[in-house]
Design an enzyme around this catalytic site. Structure first.
Site, PDB file in Angstrom:
ATOM      1  N   GLY A 190       1.589  13.895   4.936  1.00 25.90           N
ATOM      2  CA  GLY A 190       2.625  14.778   4.408  1.00 25.90           C
ATOM      3  C   GLY A 190       3.996  14.136   4.395  1.00 25.90           C
ATOM      4  O   GLY A 190       4.891  14.571   3.677  1.00 25.90           O
ATOM      5  N   ASN A 191       4.191  13.053   5.199  1.00 23.79           N
ATOM      6  CA  ASN A 191       5.476  12.345   5.221  1.00 23.79           C
ATOM      7  C   ASN A 191       5.647  11.391   4.044  1.00 23.79           C
ATOM      8  O   ASN A 191       6.768  10.947   3.762  1.00 23.79           O
ATOM      9  CB  ASN A 191       5.639  11.544   6.511  1.00 23.79           C
ATOM     10  CG  ASN A 191       6.211  12.338   7.660  1.00 23.79           C
ATOM     11  OD1 ASN A 191       5.621  12.396   8.745  1.00 23.79           O
ATOM     12  ND2 ASN A 191       7.354  12.949   7.446  1.00 23.79           N
ATOM     13  N   SER A 192       4.566  11.043   3.370  1.00 26.28           N
ATOM     14  CA  SER A 192       4.640  10.055   2.294  1.00 26.28           C
ATOM     15  C   SER A 192       5.701  10.416   1.267  1.00 26.28           C
ATOM     16  O   SER A 192       5.732  11.535   0.750  1.00 26.28           O
ATOM     17  CB  SER A 192       3.296   9.940   1.572  1.00 26.28           C
ATOM     18  OG  SER A 192       2.502   8.951   2.122  1.00 26.28           O
ATOM     19  N   LEU A 243       2.875 -15.296  -9.683  1.00 26.12           N
ATOM     20  CA  LEU A 243       2.657 -16.727  -9.504  1.00 26.12           C
ATOM     21  C   LEU A 243       1.191 -17.069  -9.740  1.00 26.12           C
ATOM     22  O   LEU A 243       0.872 -18.069 -10.385  1.00 26.12           O
ATOM     23  CB  LEU A 243       3.090 -17.142  -8.094  1.00 26.12           C
ATOM     24  CG  LEU A 243       2.897 -18.597  -7.674  1.00 26.12           C
ATOM     25  CD1 LEU A 243       3.670 -19.536  -8.595  1.00 26.12           C
ATOM     26  CD2 LEU A 243       3.357 -18.789  -6.217  1.00 26.12           C
ATOM     27  N   GLY A 244       0.295 -16.254  -9.189  1.00 30.82           N
ATOM     28  CA  GLY A 244      -1.122 -16.427  -9.452  1.00 30.82           C
ATOM     29  C   GLY A 244      -1.839 -17.330  -8.474  1.00 30.82           C
ATOM     30  O   GLY A 244      -2.620 -18.203  -8.881  1.00 30.82           O
ATOM     31  N   VAL A 245      -1.584 -17.125  -7.183  1.00 26.51           N
ATOM     32  CA  VAL A 245      -2.289 -17.900  -6.158  1.00 26.51           C
ATOM     33  C   VAL A 245      -2.775 -16.978  -5.058  1.00 26.51           C
ATOM     34  O   VAL A 245      -2.228 -15.896  -4.846  1.00 26.51           O
ATOM     35  CB  VAL A 245      -1.391 -18.999  -5.535  1.00 26.51           C
ATOM     36  CG1 VAL A 245      -0.995 -20.033  -6.568  1.00 26.51           C
ATOM     37  CG2 VAL A 245      -0.159 -18.381  -4.861  1.00 26.51           C
ATOM     38  N   ASP A 277       3.964   1.398  -5.077  1.00 27.29           N
ATOM     39  CA  ASP A 277       3.650   2.772  -4.671  1.00 27.29           C
ATOM     40  C   ASP A 277       4.871   3.680  -4.742  1.00 27.29           C
ATOM     41  O   ASP A 277       5.083   4.536  -3.888  1.00 27.29           O
ATOM     42  CB  ASP A 277       3.032   2.822  -3.276  1.00 27.29           C
ATOM     43  CG  ASP A 277       2.317   4.147  -3.019  1.00 27.29           C
ATOM     44  OD1 ASP A 277       1.721   4.680  -3.971  1.00 27.29           O
ATOM     45  OD2 ASP A 277       2.378   4.655  -1.887  1.00 27.29           O
ATOM     46  N   HIS A 327       1.180   7.410  -4.833  1.00 29.26           N
ATOM     47  CA  HIS A 327      -0.093   8.004  -4.403  1.00 29.26           C
ATOM     48  C   HIS A 327       0.023   9.491  -4.105  1.00 29.26           C
ATOM     49  O   HIS A 327      -0.983  10.180  -4.000  1.00 29.26           O
ATOM     50  CB  HIS A 327      -0.689   7.236  -3.210  1.00 29.26           C
ATOM     51  CG  HIS A 327      -0.082   7.506  -1.880  1.00 29.26           C
ATOM     52  ND1 HIS A 327       0.848   6.674  -1.283  1.00 29.26           N
ATOM     53  CD2 HIS A 327      -0.286   8.507  -0.986  1.00 29.26           C
ATOM     54  CE1 HIS A 327       1.181   7.147  -0.095  1.00 29.26           C
ATOM     55  NE2 HIS A 327       0.513   8.265   0.103  1.00 29.26           N
TER      56      HIS A 327
END
Length: 374
Positions: A200-202, A252-254, A125, A93
């Site tokens: 700014g820490n990201s 997995l799809g749940v 991310d 991001h």
């Protein structure tokens, strides 16, 4: 007394922060490194006897300010850190709005480098940048492959509020947290810390006192709650981004929710543990294997209580196991309680399908997360 351009910049940054949600990335109106240039001047006296000072000196040369030029003059800034002779890690991001050639890095010795984006992964991310030539003193930091201990002292390095080469100190407040991602799937196995995390820490490192990277800083919720992407997840994603340009997450799809006492009683569990399957995604690996709860039928739906023999007490444990221990193509054994009886079923995982959701800003409060779809 006159005001220097640098002083004006600091005032603009600090005014902007008042209206900015407390996530790690800081949006700004241009790509310039509009921050206070006090990284080296604040490193202190060599005679100071402090483990924090020693760790800072050993690691800060590898931490960078990431500035991004975006469309129509927009952009942002964040943090990052060197992992080898060519590569820098940051958050997706932080750089997702960058135009071609629009990522610049400033090191703590004030040297600048232009970086190219190698690959990004919005689901975790994470992003990897390439730099052709690192300045002296910038060496790769080691990303450990273990979970930190709760209560362990940690340091956050980066550029809060655009103030470069900063450090904050705290402890590990929790592990296996579930964080929102901007594309609808949750980020598992995250680390919670009370070290100060600000815009700014990201993308900066969360390090131990030995200078080892325990996580990649992601966001802050308030003054005493910050989050970092686990080093264990980063160690799976980053090499794949460098080698293949992408990372395939298992699917997995749940949809699931925690089992509370009322649900436990309805399905025949002695204690409130496991996760109730509330939704099965059509044509997903779990379709036809797992049974979702039906709102009009109390006690219906599978409760997952173990995966490959590992107990599942909550959705965080299920998400972490899938993210850290499995890959697409793996067959996992799920222990479920169905109609009051315990049984085992097998599911072969697939690659997570591309999200149909647009990439949206990360919520300022990590508790605001979309429904889980492991």
């Amino acid at each position: 007394m006159g005001v220097t351009p640098d002083q004006r910049t600091r005032r603009r940054v600090l005014r902007a922060v008042g209206a900015t949600a407390a996530i790690g990335g800081l949006g700004v109106g241009s790509s310039a490194a509009q921050n206070g240039q006090d990284g080296q001047s604040g490193q202190g006296d060599d005679g100071v006897d402090s483990p924090y000072t020693a760790t800072y000196r050993d690691t800060i040369g590898s931490v960078v300010l990431v500035t991004v030029s975006g469309p129509r003059g927009g952009g942002g800034l964040g943090s990052g850190f060197v992992i080898d002779e060519q590569h820098v890690v940051t958050n997706n991001h932080v750089v997702q709005s960058a135009t071609e050639g629009g990522v610049e890095l400033q090191f703590s010795n004030e040297e600048w480098r232009t970086a190219s984006i190698v690959a990004t992964d919005p689901y975790s991310d994470l992003a990897v940048l390439r730099v052709e030539e690192l300045p002296d003193g910038a060496s790769g930091l080691s990303i450990v492959d273990r979970e930190p201990a709760i209560g362990q002292e940690v340091l956050v390095l980066g550029n809060p509020l655009g103030l470069d080469a900063s450090i904050s100190q705290g402890i590990v407040s929790g592990v296996d947290r579930v964080l929102p991602s901007p594309v609808g799937f949750s980020i598992p196995a995250a680390i919670q810390t009370d070290a100060s995390v600000n815009p700014g820490n990201s993308g900066g490192p969360l390090v131990s006192l030995e200078g080892e990277v325990l996580g990649v800083v992601f966001a802050g919720a308030d003054q005493t709650i910050g989050f970092a992407i686990s080093s264990r997840l980063a160690n799976r994603v980053i090499p794949a981004l460098i080698e293949d340009g992408t990372y395939e997450h298992p699917f997995l799809g749940v949809g699931v929710q925690p089992v509370v006492p009322d649900i436990a009683e309805a399905v025949g569990l002695e204690s409130a543990t496991g996760v109730l399957v509330t939704e099965v995604v059509p044509n997903a690996p779990a379709d036809g294997v797992l049974q979702p709860a039906v709102p009009t039928r109390p006690g219906s739906g599978d409760v997952i209580v173990a995966i490959d023999g590992e107990e599942v007490q909550n959705q965080s444990q299920l998400l972490s196991y899938l993210a850290l221990e499995t890959s697409p193509g793996d067959t996992v054994e799920l222990t479920v309680v169905r109609d009051g009886e315990q049984e085992s079923v097998e599911v072969t995982l697939e690659t997570r399908p591309e999200s149909q959701l647009p990439q949206t800003p990360i919520p300022g409060t990590p508790g605001e997360r979309p429904p889980t779809e492991p």
